[in-house]
Design a protein around this motif. Structure first.
Motif, short mmCIF file in Angstrom:
data_model
loop_
_atom_site.label_atom_id
_atom_site.label_comp_id
_atom_site.label_asym_id
_atom_site.label_seq_id
_atom_site.Cartn_x
_atom_site.Cartn_y
_atom_site.Cartn_z
N LEU A 1 -12.46 -3.24 -5.69
CA LEU A 1 -13.45 -4.15 -6.26
C LEU A 1 -12.81 -5.38 -6.89
O LEU A 1 -13.27 -6.50 -6.69
CB LEU A 1 -14.31 -3.42 -7.29
N ALA A 2 -11.74 -5.18 -7.65
CA ALA A 2 -11.12 -6.31 -8.32
C ALA A 2 -10.51 -7.27 -7.30
O ALA A 2 -10.64 -8.50 -7.41
CB ALA A 2 -10.05 -5.84 -9.30
N PHE B 1 0.84 -1.20 0.00
CA PHE B 1 0.00 0.00 0.00
C PHE B 1 0.88 1.25 0.00
O PHE B 1 0.66 2.20 -0.77
CB PHE B 1 -0.90 -0.05 1.24
N GLY B 2 1.91 1.25 0.84
CA GLY B 2 2.75 2.43 0.96
C GLY B 2 3.63 2.64 -0.25
O GLY B 2 3.79 3.75 -0.73
N VAL B 3 4.21 1.55 -0.74
CA VAL B 3 5.19 1.67 -1.81
C VAL B 3 4.53 1.78 -3.17
O VAL B 3 4.90 2.60 -4.00
CB VAL B 3 6.16 0.48 -1.77
N MET B 4 3.52 0.97 -3.40
CA MET B 4 2.92 0.95 -4.74
C MET B 4 1.60 1.69 -4.79
O MET B 4 0.97 1.74 -5.83
CB MET B 4 2.66 -0.49 -5.17
N ASP B 5 1.14 2.21 -3.64
CA ASP B 5 -0.16 2.86 -3.58
C ASP B 5 -1.25 1.95 -4.12
O ASP B 5 -2.11 2.36 -4.87
CB ASP B 5 -0.14 4.19 -4.36
N PHE B 6 -1.13 0.67 -3.76
CA PHE B 6 -2.08 -0.33 -4.24
C PHE B 6 -2.81 -0.91 -3.05
O PHE B 6 -2.20 -1.38 -2.09
CB PHE B 6 -1.33 -1.42 -5.00
N ASP C 1 -2.36 1.20 -12.18
CA ASP C 1 -2.65 2.53 -12.71
C ASP C 1 -4.11 2.93 -12.52
O ASP C 1 -4.52 4.00 -12.94
CB ASP C 1 -2.32 2.59 -14.21
N ARG C 2 -4.88 2.04 -11.91
CA ARG C 2 -6.32 2.34 -11.76
C ARG C 2 -6.58 3.03 -10.44
O ARG C 2 -5.73 3.06 -9.55
CB ARG C 2 -7.12 1.04 -11.86
#
Lengths: 251, 307, 310
Positions: free
Chosen positions: B98-99, B31-36, B90-91
């Motif tokens: 959701l995915a 979450f922190g590194v990839m903002d995912f 990139d979304r």
């Protein structure tokens, strides 16, 4: 000079250890076009943010029409008649040009906590919007979605939005940035028609436009005002020549 | 008597905190590194538990099961990253939520299809099946102590990896200055995949450790996942140190709350009602903490400085 | 007027199809139960679409408002009150109050923090419901009977219940459409796209968003009343965060840029669920990947299909 419309008294702003605005004082009169120039990094945008309320100063006071607005939010200052444009054009891309300006008009036309009547059919708002669009030369583009407007047209649109809020002071952050020569000429002509109706603080890099429009010019270098005066005074000022024109000789 | 009981609950809380940390560590880095934002991270925990349990049964030793579960968790993490997650970087966050929610539905169901809906019971691992006498009057399960020990090893190791090694430095730099690090010739994509895989393996490891303590059941990852989100919000997104502190905090609050609140409530409620209400209130405590942090200190206890 | 007709043709068609369904072969108990579930979830999803699409606020705790509406029915049922005149306002009021209070806090955050804090509040509601031991705690509560309308058991009749759901669904859609088209809705949508610009015009986005949250919450509460009546059973599972995830998925599946996207998404969701579960015991093995593919490839949602301007 009559009571100033806008008055900064000893305003400072620091980011970490960096002083971006340094005990700055400035008066702007009703009806004048007051240009603010300075090299990149001089703190012009920070100053605009301090005036419009996007930032609040660490020291000093901001007076608008005699009222201390230092602690007021952006939206409260806007309601009091302090309207701003943004350096990077800020319009509602998904709205039509008309709806953009009608939204601005709505801010000044009674409560917006109305839930029933379709706003698109409010003739008064649409008329006001179309009048402002016509005034900035976008009359024929009212129904176009803002996203499909050209860069210069978006600049004009933002100006129409600002005007539709019935402001007393316009704070324009590089309104000519990115506009082509033809668009620039049109916008300069437009700004000239506004002289006398509002106080205007104009931050602009286009020196021809600045010298053509401004009643007074203030020069900002490293967060401090070097000089304030008419075009001739500013041109002649030695510190301006070295600090500003030397930095950016083509200007 | 009550003080020994309290000690037991403290240790239980620590042990739960360690498991939470192992799950949160990967989540906070990703979450922190990839903002995912990866809801499916809890699934890794569940799969780790199932793999260790069933492979342990097949080979007759929990330890072999554990040893096999680690590389398999890693492989599953890599596969998911390749199949689904990398198309989402990139979304917007909503699409990611959701995915990855879809990934949870799929893998929870796959677990039910393979292992059934009934919980698996995992025997205590050989060699650590008994209790250890902490005081002459107080025995404590050796396996739970081993979990705490695992946390004591992994946490400093991970901190060192992220804060002190070249790879860790690149990961941290890559999150804030992606273009610059790429320009230096580092393959950001591969670096992120590595972070992902390690996170997945740690979550799988946590699941494998949890097997002998808790029921291994479909959906067991969901509860842990949400608690892990609480942990990273409280600890600060992207911060290993924050994840350690916040995991232990959440583990202790949750465990002690469950143990103590029903007793307190018994003063005013019937025993059965007190047990139910107490457990629910204890669960709620951590979410109250999360909401308070999000509202008052959104960067968490240990904000990661971004340039 | 013709333009309005064209843009609203699809939702009107869907509503008309729902009205006709009982008379064209979908009048049996099974079909009606399925359609009722679709309409009820659709109602909740339209409320959520107002938040997600209209205000740009992705809440992962919306199922809590549905659950609160359902629990209001159960609680009043336990107290022997089943008149719609009391049940419906109490349920809507409770859910709206919850959404308003949690919204007042949540709206201080934005983006992914908003998703997380609404999740946290949803979980709090879930665990509160689990703790209500007099309403069965984790096991849930079976209603003595359905809500009555003016003392009559109108909702007992499946066909009547179908049209009550449909009527309320249409009403909710009309109200949300009206709100989005109003002055209020214009400011709300502008603040979604460009909050700084909106503030610079003199609007403070916060109260607009808070009202939207409260309205969506109230709609969730109404859907909860109908859901409790449809199943005659209430349990904490109604408030689970996965339910919120499903609602959010319905909105995105249907297309968040249109309110009726919520309805399309809910109907598609329920029918898909039904179809797949008939196909395969472990039907989520198919459903999960479909969900992922929908997010990856169906960017405008169902409402965006066949529309060139997106």
């Amino acid at each position: 000079m009559a009571d100033p419309l806008l008055s900064l008294k000893g305003v400072s702003k620091r980011f970490g250890g960096l002083t971006v605005t340094d005990t700055l004082s400035l008066d702007l009169c009703q009806g004048e076009i007051h240009a603010l120039i300075g090299p990149n990094g001089a703190g012009k945008t920070t100053l605009i943010n301090l005036i419009s309320g996007t930032l609040s100063p660490d020291e000093g006071r901001v007076l608008f029409a005699g009222t201390d607005v230092t602690r007021w939010s952006l939206q409260r200052r806007a309601r009091a008649g302090l309207a701003r444009s943004f350096q990077i054009t800020s319009v509602l891309e998904r709205f039509t040009a008309r709806d953009n300006v009608a939204l601005a008009a709505q801010a000044r036309a009674g409560s917006s906590f109305r839930f029933v009547r379709p706003v698109a059919r409010e003739a008064a708002l649409n008329r006001a919007a179309e009048a402002e669009l016509a005034a900035v030369g976008l009359g024929s583009r009212a129904g176009t979605q803002a996203a499909s407007l050209s860069h210069g047209e978006k600049r004009q649109l933002e100006l129409a939005m600002v005007l539709a809020t019935a402001p007393r002071l316009l704070v324009l952050d590089e309104p000519l940035a990115g506009a082509g020569p033809e668009e620039t000429a049109r916008l300069v002509g437009l700004l000239r028609t506004l002289r006398g109706r509002f106080g205007i603080l104009l931050v602009e890099h286009d020196m021809d436009a600045v010298f053509a429009l401004a009643d007074r010019i203030s020069v900002l270098v490293n967060g401090r005002l070097v000089v304030t005066g008419d075009a001739a005074t500013v041109r002649a000022h030695p510190e301006v020549r070295s600090a500003y024109l030397g930095d950016d000789a083509l200007a | 008597m009550t003080s020994t009981l309290l000690l037991v609950q403290l240790l239980n809380g620590l042990q739960f905190g360690v498991l939470l940390f192992l799950v949160s560590a990967g989540l906070t880095l990703v979450f922190g590194v990839m903002d995912f934002i990866n809801l499916a991270h809890g699934v890794q925990y569940m799969l780790g538990a199932y793999l260790a349990a069933s492979l342990g049964t097949v080979f007759g030793s929990f330890w072999i099961g554990l040893a096999l579960a680690l590389p398999l968790s890693l492989a599953i993490g890599l596969a998911l990253e390749w199949l689904v997650f990398r198309h989402l970087y990139d979304r917007d966050h909503l699409s990611q939520v959701l995915a990855t929610f879809g990934v949870i539905l799929t893998l929870d169901e796959a677990t039910r299809a393979i292992w059934g809906s009934a919980p698996l019971n995992v025997p205590q691992p050989a060699g650590l099946s008994g209790g250890i006498m902490l005081t002459p009057a107080l025995g404590y399960p050796a396996w739970r102590l081993a979990i705490i020990g695992a946390g004591l090893v992994v946490a400093p190791l991970l901190w060192w990896l992220v804060e002190r090694t070249r790879a860790g430095m690149l990961v941290r730099a890559g999150s804030t200055h992606r273009a610059i690090v790429s320009a230096l010739g580092v393959d950001i994509g591969r670096l992120f995949t590595l972070v992902f895989a390690i996170g997945a393996m740690l979550a799988g490891f946590a699941g494998a450790l949890a097997g002998p303590v808790y029921a291994v059941a479909p959906g067991m990852g969901d509860t842990v996942l949400i608690l892990a989100f609480v942990v990273i919000v409280i600890g600060g997104v992207g911060s290993i140190r924050g994840a350690v502190i916040a995991s232990l905090l959440v583990g202790l609050v949750d465990t002690l709350g469950r143990a103590l609140l029903p007793d307190l409530l018994r003063l005013v409620l019937a025993p059965a009602a007190a047990r139910q209400t107490g457990a629910a209130l204890a669960s709620m405590l951590v979410y109250v903490a999360m909401a308070a942090f999000l509202c008052l200190r959104p960067a968490g206890l240990f904000p990661v400085r971004r340039a | 007027m013709t333009r309005a007709l064209r843009t609203q043709a699809l939702p009107l068609l869907v509503l008309a199809a729902l009205a006709a369904a009982p008379f064209v072969g979908f009048g049996d108990g099974f079909a009606l139960t399925l359609l009722a579930r679709g309409m009820i979830l659709g109602m909740a999803a339209i409320g959520l679409a107002l938040l997600v699409g209209g205000a740009g606020l992705a809440s992962l705790g919306h199922a809590a408002t549905v659950g609160i509406g359902a629990y209001a029915v159960a609680w009043l049922d336990l107290a022997g009150i089943d008149g719609a005149g009391i049940v419906v306002p109490v349920a809507i009021g409770a859910a709206a109050l919850f959404a308003g209070v949690t919204g007042a806090v949540s709206l201080r955050t934005s983006g992914v923090h908003f998703i997380m804090i609404t999740l946290a509040f949803g979980q709090m509601a879930f665990f509160t419901a689990s703790s209500l031991s007099f309403l069965g705690g984790d096991d849930g509560y079976t209603l003595y009977g359905r809500t009555t309308v003016f003392g009559a058991g109108l909702l007992q009749n499946r066909l009547a219940f179908h049209f009550v759901c449909l009527g309320l669904l249409a009403l909710v859609w009309l109200i949300c459409s009206m709100v989005l088209d109003s002055r209020f809705g214009r400011v709300l949508q502008a603040a979604r796209d460009n909050p700084l610009r909106v503030r610079a015009l003199g609007f403070s986005p916060y109260p607009y968003r808070l009202i939207a949250c409260t309205l969506a919450g109230g709609i969730g509460g109404l859907a909860g009343v109908l859901l409790a009546n449809a199943t005659e059973f209430v349990s904490p599972a109604t408030l689970a965060w996965t339910r919120s995830g499903e609602l959010l998925f319905m909105v995105i599946l249907g297309g968040a840029s249109r309110l009726y996207g919520g309805l399309l998404g809910a109907l598609a969701f329920v029918l898909l669920e039904e179809w797949l579960s008939g196909l395969l015991t472990y039907w989520r093995l198919l459903f999960g990947p479909l969900l992922i593919l929908a997010v990856l490839f169906l960017r405008g949602g169902l409402a965006g299909l066949g529309r060139r301007d997106g």
